[in-house]
Design a protein around this motif. Structure first.
Motif, PDB file in Angstrom:
ATOM      1  N   THR A  22       0.889  -1.169   0.079  1.00 11.18           N
ATOM      2  CA  THR A  22      -0.052   0.097   0.102  1.00 11.18           C
ATOM      3  C   THR A  22       1.126   1.162  -0.037  1.00 11.18           C
ATOM      4  OG1 THR A  22      -1.359  -1.210   1.409  1.00 11.18           O
ATOM      5  CG2 THR A  22      -1.959   0.816   1.096  1.00 11.18           C
ATOM      6  N   GLN A  23       1.992   1.295   0.720  1.00 12.04           N
ATOM      7  CA  GLN A  23       2.689   2.404   0.994  1.00 12.04           C
ATOM      8  C   GLN A  23       3.669   2.617  -0.165  1.00 12.04           C
ATOM      9  OE1 GLN A  23       5.079   1.258   4.259  1.00 12.04           O
ATOM     10  NE2 GLN A  23       3.548   1.805   5.700  1.00 12.04           N
ATOM     11  N   VAL A  24       3.868   1.419  -1.038  1.00 14.57           N
ATOM     12  CA  VAL A  24       4.585   1.508  -2.362  1.00 14.57           C
ATOM     13  C   VAL A  24       3.721   2.393  -3.322  1.00 14.57           C
ATOM     14  CG1 VAL A  24       5.534   0.416  -4.399  1.00 14.57           C
ATOM     15  CG2 VAL A  24       6.140  -0.568  -1.956  1.00 14.57           C
ATOM     16  N   GLY A  25       2.450   1.865  -3.312  1.00 14.67           N
ATOM     17  CA  GLY A  25       1.564   2.683  -4.232  1.00 14.67           C
ATOM     18  C   GLY A  25       1.466   4.011  -4.040  1.00 14.67           C
ATOM     19  N   ALA A  26       1.473   4.297  -2.732  1.00 14.84           N
ATOM     20  CA  ALA A  26       1.348   5.918  -2.752  1.00 14.84           C
ATOM     21  C   ALA A  26       2.623   6.654  -2.789  1.00 14.84           C
ATOM     22  CB  ALA A  26       0.941   6.043  -1.079  1.00 14.84           C
TER      23      ALA A  26
END
Ligand code: ADP
Ligand code: MG
Length: 422
Positions: free
Chosen positions: A125-129
């Motif tokens: 999720t963090q990578v996505g952001a």
């Protein structure tokens, strides 16, 4: 003094004014012009003095003032790495989220993009952001290094580096992580260093990472009007829990933050309070991120009356209008006392800091009194007077002799040894 006068862009001034910030706090008054002038800063200020805006606002101003070159922005689509322009490190997950939320609100009317990275939640999720583009990344050191290792985050273009709560970072053993992170950044950057206390270790770190810093010191007395009434109740260890329930119940305290020494202690105490009919939640490093955030939310929303926390888990949390902070265990380090009671008495309100002290903790009280250079008032509570026959075992005897204690117990005078601390 107004935010406008500090030289900040009007859209930022408008946003913080809408948030209800009428005038800058002392640390903001001192730090913002220095940061805008391009200096490194080393700032000492207690929790609750408004440090997030002290670095967040001038950071946003500079990012807006000097946009990344178009070539760099265009390059973002082709490159696998996203180049972060500003990095903010915080010691704990909750703080990372809190700083992220604050800066997100300050930057509401801008194009600036933020991301947050901390352990205990999915990296994906963090990578996505981060991949959708982030100018500012707020992170805890461990998770940031995980991202840097797998190449999600490129730190080589960081222009602004903020170290929030540096003293706690060192306490938590992040020194090597911080050094590793610094090796991934270019030397020509602006570094903003914040710490509530300045030990030798903290000064050394500051010396290593700052370049001719401007020193900013804000004393609690002229900071965000912190008024805390302090009281120490001597009580036998095995009766602390009972006394705590009694105080909360009989005095009808509604929002109480309680500190324990250990993670296990915090869980056990929350359970026991629950058995007494007082809804309590706990946060500590053993809990999953979701569980910690849930506990914090329940407490903030008033669903739980008591939050039991360890020092590390509670550091820097901004909980509005907290009235009562209880030291169920005296802090092992005197500095932690200052951090703990900084959770109350915010924004001009009167707060109460109450310590339940057993005989084997008197040394800790003396350390606190030495640090604050003041005597804390003590009082025996009727029905909870310490048993004068309880002796310290020899290896616990750090202080007063048993004879003196007995004499003190016999005198049965409620003592009040000092005034309130501002
Ligand atoms: P610190 O990092 O020093 O502990 P925070 O940045 O978390 O402090 O700020 C503490 C609280 O004070 C927050 O709720 C924040 O919204 C509020 N605050 C910060 N600056 C101001 C200001 N200039 N006027 C009013 N409230 C402020
Ligand atoms: Mg802070």
């Amino acid at each position: 003094m107004s935010f406008q006068a500090l030289g900040l862009q009007s859209q930022l001034v408008d946003t913080v004014t809408a948030l209800g910030f009428q005038s800058p706090t002392p640390v903001q008054q001192q730090a913002i012009p220095e940061v805008l002038a391009g200096h490194d800063i080393m700032a000492g200020a207690q929790t609750g003095t408004g440090k997030t805006a002290a670095f967040g606002l001038p950071l946003l101003h500079q990012l807006l003032d000097k946009p990344a070159s178009l070539a760099e922005v265009a390059g973002r689509n082709e490159k696998s790495d996203i180049q972060i322009r500003a990095l903010i490190l915080t010691p704990t997950r909750e703080l990372a989220q809190q700083v992220y939320d604050s800066i997100a609100s300050y930057s509401e009317n801008t194009q600036i993009k933020l991301a947050v990275a901390y352990g205990g939640t999915s990296m994906k999720t963090q990578v996505g952001a981060i991949r959708t583009g982030a100018d500012i990344l707020v992170a805890t050191p461990g998770r940031l290094l995980d991202h840097a290792h797998v190449g999600t985050v490129d730190l080589s273009k960081v222009e602004y580096f903020v170290l929030d709560e540096a003293d706690r970072m060192l306490d938590m053993g992040f020194i090597d992580d911080i050094k590793r992170i610094m090796r991934r950044m270019k030397a020509s950057r602006q570094t903003l260093f914040f710490s509530a206390t300045f030990s030798k270790q903290v000064k050394k770190l500051a010396h290593d990472i700052l370049d001719e810093p401007k020193l900013i010191e804000v004393t609690p007395s002229n900071s965000a009007a912190v008024t805390v009434e302090q009281m120490v109740y001597p009580v036998d260890k095995h009766r602390k829990r009972e006394l705590l329930s009694y105080l909360i119940g009989s005095r009808n305290w509604q929002q109480v933050l309680v500190f324990t020494k250990t993670k296990q202690g915090s869980d056990a105490l929350a359970k026991e309070l629950g058995l007494d009919g007082i809804k309590a939640v706990s946060i500590n490093g053993d809990k999953s991120q979701g569980a910690r955030q849930r506990a914090l939310n329940d407490f903030k929303e008033g669903k739980a009356r008591v939050l039991v926390a360890t020092d590390v888990a509670a550091r820097g949390l901004d909980i509005e209008q907290l009235e009562y902070v209880i030291n169920f265990d005296m802090p092992f380090k005197a500095e932690d006392y200052v951090h703990r009671i900084g959770r109350t008495g915010r924004a001009g309100q009167t707060g109460h800091a109450i310590s339940l002290m057993s005989i084997d903790e008197e040394w800790a009280l003396r350390a606190v009194e030495e640090l604050l250079d003041t005597r804390l008032p003590q009082q025996w509570l009727e029905g909870y007077e310490p048993d004068p026959n309880i002796e310290l075992s020899d290896n616990n005897r750090r202080g007063r002799s048993a004879e003196k204690r007995r004499a003190k117990a016999k005198s049965k005078i409620h003592k009040n040894r000092g005034g309130r601390m501002r």
